[in-house]
Design a protein around this motif. Sequence first.
Motif: not given
Length: 277
Positions: A113-126
């Motif tokens: 969940a922490h990992e996903q929260s870190q990339i949640e706002d990154e542009s796709l693809p990441y």
Amino acid sequence: MKNELLSIGEVSRMKGVSPKSLRYYEQLGILTPACVNEHSGYRYYAMSQMIVVDVIITCVELGIPLKSLADYRKPDGLLDIASLLEKGRETAVDNIRKAQASLAQIDSYLHEAHEQSQIEDESLPYKRVVSRRTIMHTPWQSNRFDAKNYLSLTTSLYNCAAQLGIVPLYQWGMMRTPREEGAQWSVFVEVALEDEPERTEDGHTAFLDGSLDQEITVSTTINGTYRGSRLRGAGFDQCFHDVFRMAKKMDGALVATEVWTDELDPRNYIVELLEKQ
């Protein structure tokens, strides 16, 4: 002699056990007072019985049913403390294993969940670097997604984990080998191992699920740098159909799993699709 005895109230205060519980232990035949005043009915206990009270308290804390303690009485009616403590030790060790398994599952969820929260706002693809994961997986014998087959194979993996004493974690999904290696799909469940199993020359450990005639393999397969994207849908069926559709245009190894956040919304299913770089 009477000066050496403890009243039920004194035992209650000393051991933190209610008089009602002490009377219940008497009813079960696992703690008989050393003396009962025939006129007042007051109960008195010997100091030597305090170890019995301690053992009973330990059994209560371990979740051992009190009624089962009567099975540990000797012919003279006294408790077989040594045998009871052996049972208590087995239960304590089992409880530790269960607690460790729960801790592994909790830590796994919180980490993801922490990992996903870190990339949640990154542009796709990441870009995502995935740490080493040990998984149980079984082949997918189709080039199309089918929800019922997916759930059946996932259930088979969880059942196999239980039979082998392997702790299944919350991460589960599908993966595919690179196109140059045949683009073979599998269903997987991430697991935590207390001890590394014996492996074959290719680094895998294989089992056979007789109920489904499916080979189940334990290996370390998911790790490295991946190119990630997210697929959203009203359910996992739609999302994984999209995964299979997109996979036709991808050449690398693929991993598709549910995205975890602090709040899971069943109306908004999200699958992360990773392609190894």
